[in-house]
Write a protein that holds these residues in place. Structure first.
Motif, short mmCIF file in Angstrom:
data_model
loop_
_atom_site.label_atom_id
_atom_site.label_comp_id
_atom_site.label_asym_id
_atom_site.label_seq_id
_atom_site.Cartn_x
_atom_site.Cartn_y
_atom_site.Cartn_z
N THR A 31 0.84 -1.20 0.00
CA THR A 31 0.00 0.00 0.00
C THR A 31 0.88 1.25 0.00
OG1 THR A 31 -1.67 -1.18 1.28
CG2 THR A 31 -1.81 1.23 1.26
N HIS A 32 0.65 2.11 -0.98
CA HIS A 32 1.46 3.33 -1.12
C HIS A 32 0.79 4.48 -0.39
CE1 HIS A 32 2.92 6.72 -4.03
NE2 HIS A 32 3.62 6.71 -2.92
N LEU A 33 1.49 5.06 0.58
CA LEU A 33 0.98 6.25 1.26
C LEU A 33 1.99 7.38 1.10
CD1 LEU A 33 -0.34 4.72 4.61
CD2 LEU A 33 -1.68 5.40 2.61
N SER A 34 1.59 8.45 0.42
CA SER A 34 2.47 9.59 0.23
C SER A 34 2.08 10.71 1.18
CB SER A 34 2.37 10.08 -1.23
OG SER A 34 2.65 11.46 -1.32
N SER A 35 3.03 11.14 2.01
CA SER A 35 2.72 12.21 2.97
C SER A 35 2.26 13.47 2.25
CB SER A 35 3.95 12.51 3.84
OG SER A 35 5.06 12.86 3.03
N GLY A 36 2.92 13.79 1.13
CA GLY A 36 2.52 14.98 0.37
C GLY A 36 1.09 14.86 -0.16
N ASP A 37 0.74 13.66 -0.67
CA ASP A 37 -0.63 13.46 -1.18
C ASP A 37 -1.66 13.58 -0.05
OD1 ASP A 37 0.43 13.10 -3.67
OD2 ASP A 37 0.13 10.93 -3.74
N LEU A 38 -1.33 13.01 1.10
CA LEU A 38 -2.25 13.10 2.24
C LEU A 38 -2.45 14.56 2.64
CD1 LEU A 38 -0.95 10.12 4.44
CD2 LEU A 38 -3.12 10.21 3.20
N LEU A 39 -1.36 15.31 2.65
CA LEU A 39 -1.45 16.73 3.01
C LEU A 39 -2.24 17.51 1.97
CD1 LEU A 39 2.21 17.19 4.28
CD2 LEU A 39 0.15 17.39 5.68
N ARG A 40 -1.99 17.23 0.68
CA ARG A 40 -2.72 17.95 -0.37
C ARG A 40 -4.22 17.59 -0.35
NH1 ARG A 40 2.34 17.58 -2.68
NH2 ARG A 40 2.00 15.46 -3.37
N ALA A 41 -4.56 16.37 0.06
CA ALA A 41 -5.97 16.01 0.18
C ALA A 41 -6.64 16.83 1.28
CB ALA A 41 -6.11 14.51 0.47
N GLU A 42 -5.89 17.04 2.35
CA GLU A 42 -6.43 17.88 3.44
C GLU A 42 -6.62 19.32 2.97
OE1 GLU A 42 -7.24 16.73 6.54
OE2 GLU A 42 -7.88 18.71 7.21
N VAL A 43 -5.66 19.83 2.20
CA VAL A 43 -5.79 21.19 1.64
C VAL A 43 -7.02 21.25 0.74
CG1 VAL A 43 -4.74 22.89 0.08
CG2 VAL A 43 -3.31 21.70 1.76
N ALA A 44 -7.19 20.25 -0.12
CA ALA A 44 -8.29 20.23 -1.08
C ALA A 44 -9.65 20.15 -0.39
CB ALA A 44 -8.14 19.04 -2.04
N SER A 45 -9.68 19.61 0.84
CA SER A 45 -10.95 19.51 1.57
C SER A 45 -11.46 20.87 1.99
CB SER A 45 -10.77 18.62 2.81
OG SER A 45 -10.16 19.38 3.85
N GLY A 46 -10.58 21.87 1.97
CA GLY A 46 -10.99 23.22 2.32
C GLY A 46 -11.10 23.48 3.82
N SER A 47 -10.65 22.52 4.64
CA SER A 47 -10.73 22.68 6.10
C SER A 47 -9.80 23.79 6.59
CB SER A 47 -10.34 21.36 6.78
OG SER A 47 -8.96 21.09 6.57
N GLU A 48 -10.05 24.24 7.82
CA GLU A 48 -9.18 25.25 8.44
C GLU A 48 -7.75 24.71 8.53
OE1 GLU A 48 -9.32 28.48 9.20
OE2 GLU A 48 -11.23 28.29 8.13
#
Ligand SMILES: Nc1ncnc2c1ncn2[C@H]1C[C@H](O)[C@@H](COP(=O)(O)OP(=O)(O)O)O1
Ligand SMILES: [Mg+2]
Length: 175
Positions: free
Chosen positions: A35-52
């Motif tokens: 299973t591939h987990l990219s820290s950058g991708d996880l962070l960008r997903a959080e940014v894309a969610s629009g959360s504070e």
């Protein structure tokens, strides 16, 4: 919850910005089904969610700086737990970025069995990132931020390679 990943197989994937970590991970996934987990991708997903929280992260990443350790580590841990039942092992791409991140990961999750070191020349990485910036839409793929990311890589992340080399688990995949 956390004991679901207590005995998980863990491979760290470390290399500079634009070194090809994501590309190499795809090959390992195709061959070994990890299973591939990219820290950058996880962070960008959080940014894309629009959360504070995402807004705060975006501002840091745009400057080419590291986001707080606890934030990345929590995200990786949650993602690992979510995949624990279906995963043969984990490729952790983009983490650790500094020796301290590795130490905290080992305390909270476990030790890696291997570190894949994706080596590339500085000028190659800059060229690739500038090219990627033409289409990636990533706020950090611009000349000024690329330079900062590269400086930070040499200063903070290369010591990670040294640290795990002394433990004998660093391998360079044949590209
Ligand atoms: N382990 C980590 N610790 C702190 N910040 C991180 C991190 N992983 C990623 N980031 C932040 C800072 C990075 O410049 C940004 C993009 O990460 P990335 O997608 O792994 O980029 P790169 O292409 O530079 O390898 O996200
Ligand atoms: Mg990447």
């Amino acid at each position: 919850m956390a004991d679901k990943i207590k005995d998980a197989k863990i491979i760290f994937v470390v290399g500079g910005p634009g070194s090809g970590k994501g590309t190499q991970c795809e090959k390992v996934v195709a061959k070994y089904g990890y299973t591939h987990l990219s820290s950058g991708d996880l962070l960008r997903a959080e940014v894309a969610s629009g959360s504070e929280r995402g807004k705060t992260l975006q501002a840091i990443m745009q400057k080419g700086e590291l986001v707080p350790l606890d934030t990345v580590l929590d995200m990786i841990k949650d993602a690992m737990i979510a995949k624990a039942d279906v995963s043969k092992g984990f490729l952790i791409d983009g983490y650790p970025r500094e020796v301290k991140q590795g130490e905290e990961f080992e305390k909270k999750i476990g030790a890696p069995c291997l570190l894949l070191y994706i080596d590339a020349k500085g000028e190659t990485m800059v060229k690739r990132l500038m090219k990627r910036g033409e289409t990636s839409g990533r706020a950090d793929d611009n000349e000024e931020t690329i330079k900062k990311r590269l400086d930070l890589y040499y200063k903070a992340t290369e010591p990670v390679i040294t640290f795990y080399t002394s433990r004998g688990i660093v391998r360079k995949p044949l590209l």
